[in-house]
Design an enzyme around this catalytic site. Structure first.
Site, PDB file in Angstrom:
ATOM      1  N   CYS A 141       0.940  -1.233  -0.148  1.00  0.00           N
ATOM      2  CA  CYS A 141      -0.082  -0.198  -0.031  1.00  0.00           C
ATOM      3  C   CYS A 141       0.858   1.169  -0.058  1.00  0.00           C
ATOM      4  O   CYS A 141       0.517   2.214  -0.744  1.00  0.00           O
ATOM      5  CB  CYS A 141      -0.984  -0.170   1.176  1.00  0.00           C
ATOM      6  SG  CYS A 141      -0.083  -0.185   2.615  1.00  0.00           S
ATOM      7  N   HIS A 149      -2.058   5.644   6.819  1.00  0.00           N
ATOM      8  CA  HIS A 149      -0.758   5.911   6.726  1.00  0.00           C
ATOM      9  C   HIS A 149      -0.598   7.335   6.217  1.00  0.00           C
ATOM     10  O   HIS A 149      -1.556   7.687   5.443  1.00  0.00           O
ATOM     11  CB  HIS A 149       0.088   5.118   5.933  1.00  0.00           C
ATOM     12  CG  HIS A 149       0.217   3.610   5.998  1.00  0.00           C
ATOM     13  ND1 HIS A 149       0.308   2.958   7.133  1.00  0.00           N
ATOM     14  CD2 HIS A 149      -0.021   2.575   5.127  1.00  0.00           C
ATOM     15  CE1 HIS A 149       0.235   1.622   6.821  1.00  0.00           C
ATOM     16  NE2 HIS A 149      -0.027   1.385   5.806  1.00  0.00           N
TER      17      HIS A 149
END
Ligand code: NAD
Length: 346
Positions: free
Chosen positions: A144, A223
């Site tokens: 990711c 994130h």
């Protein structure tokens, strides 16, 4: 239209999302998904109409389904025998064992970011190296974080022809459904410096010089990347033109935090839920427009990554690359995203 037959090995966080994204397309179909044994995940697969297989060929494991209400069609071998390509969504580090099985069955395979590049010697992101993966036997959709970095850095590189990047990955401690991981009250630096995240971009775009540091923080939802990129002399870009470049790039959202009152990852995720994204997912990378700043040749920006979902549409494009269904990455991306929007009516 010929429909490519896709098996999904591992129906967890990534596998269940990939299965829906494949199911949304008109040129491929899910022929089965695997689970280790009966669980609520099986219920989800049955409700979706996906055939269930066991991750193992061990008769004991296969027969464990017989005592449940879920019909198991067989073991992994049986699923592979009806698949053109398998998307391996097993927990990381199981790749080597599984690859052997896929090779034996003569089935093409796509792994996830929990595996190392060396497993297949090839990695994938739609915008970076779709054509290098065209017709390949086996590859890895990068993590990711690497996917997120590629989405904004590759268009910049394509414009400038040179790029040096330093970034800090402020990583969520765990996925929201994960009760085993931490930290819950600490900031945990990754002591291996540089961290693997930045350099992993070079597995799909070796021309970008990039290093990273990483810290894990007590949040589960996204994130954040703090990025500094040095552009070459004569790049001809301004803060505004970089923002336009990203607005034109697929799977990137650029929004003003102040104007929209979306100044934190919590608000980004609330927006994803507000616009009706299933699971509250956000396939796009979110860039805060207010914080994009080019000072001479140095660019500063922040972006947020929804870890469980940015790689999902990439897996669909990756099937098209391996199965030689579409050579042009941008056309594949447009087809994938349109089909997903229609599927979820968003
Ligand atoms: P997960 O633990 O949520 O799901 C893994 C699934 O695989 C589970 O259903 C598990 O039962 C099943 N499984 C167990 N043993 C298996 C085996 N031997 N063969 C096949 N399946 C087996 O994990 P996940 O988060 O979906 O991660 C899958 C992969 O995707 C990993 O490589 C991970 O690094 C990568 N990835 C995860 C995220 C994320 O945010 N979760 C993001 C990007 C990439």
């Amino acid at each position: 239209m010929v429909s490519v037959k896709v098996g999904i090995n591992g129906y967890g966080t990534i596998g269940k999302r990939v299965a829906d994204a494949i199911d949304a397309q008109d040129d491929m179909e899910v022929v089965g998904v695997t689970k280790t044994g009966p669980s609520f995940g099986c219920e989800m697969a049955v409700r979706k109409g996906f055939d269930l297989y066991c991750t193992s060929d061990d008769p004991l494991m296969v027969s464990s389904f017989a005592e449940s209400r879920f019909e198991c069609k067989g073991g992994l071998k049986d699923l592979l025998s009806i698949s053109d390509v398998v998307i391996d969504c097993s927990p990381g580090k199981m790749g080597a064992d599984n690859l052997e099985k896929y090779v034996k069955a003569g089935v093409k395979s796509i792994f996830q970011g929990g595996e190392k590049h060396s497993l297949t010697g090839l990695s994938y992101t739609s915008c970076a190296n779709h054509s290098e993966n065209y017709g390949a036997q086996s590859t890895r959709v990068v993590s990711c974080n690497t996917t997120g970095l590629s989405r904004t850095l590759v268009p910049l590189y394509d414009h400038c022809g040179e790029l040096k990047v330093e970034c800090t990955m402020i990583r969520r401690a765990a996925d929201p459904g994960d009760s085993k991981k931490g930290p819950i009250n600490a900031i945990k630096p990754v002591l291996k410096v540089p961290s693997h995240h930045g350099p992993d971009v070079m597995t799909v775009k070796p021309e970008i010089e990039i290093n990273s540091l990483a810290v894990a923080v007590p949040t589960t939802i996204m994130h954040v990347h703090a990025i500094i990129a040095d552009l070459p002399e004569g790049h001809g870009l301004s803060t505004e033109s970089i923002i336009s470049l990203w607005r034109d790039a697929p799977r990137v959202i650029v929004m003003s935090g102040e104007e929209n009152k979306i100044t934190t990852t919590a608000e980004v995720m609330e927006m994803a839920r507000d616009i009706g994204r299933k699971w509250g997912d956000l396939h796009e990378i979110f860039v805060w427009e207010d914080a994009v700043r080019l000072i001479e040749n140095r660019l500063y920006y922040f972006q947020a990554i929804h870890q469980e979902s940015d790689v999902i549409p990439e897996n669909v494009d990756c099937v098209r690359a391996l199965m030689k269904m579409e050579k042009n990455w941008a056309l594949s991306v447009a087809k994938t995203d349109e089909a997903i929007s229609k599927y979820y009516n968003i």
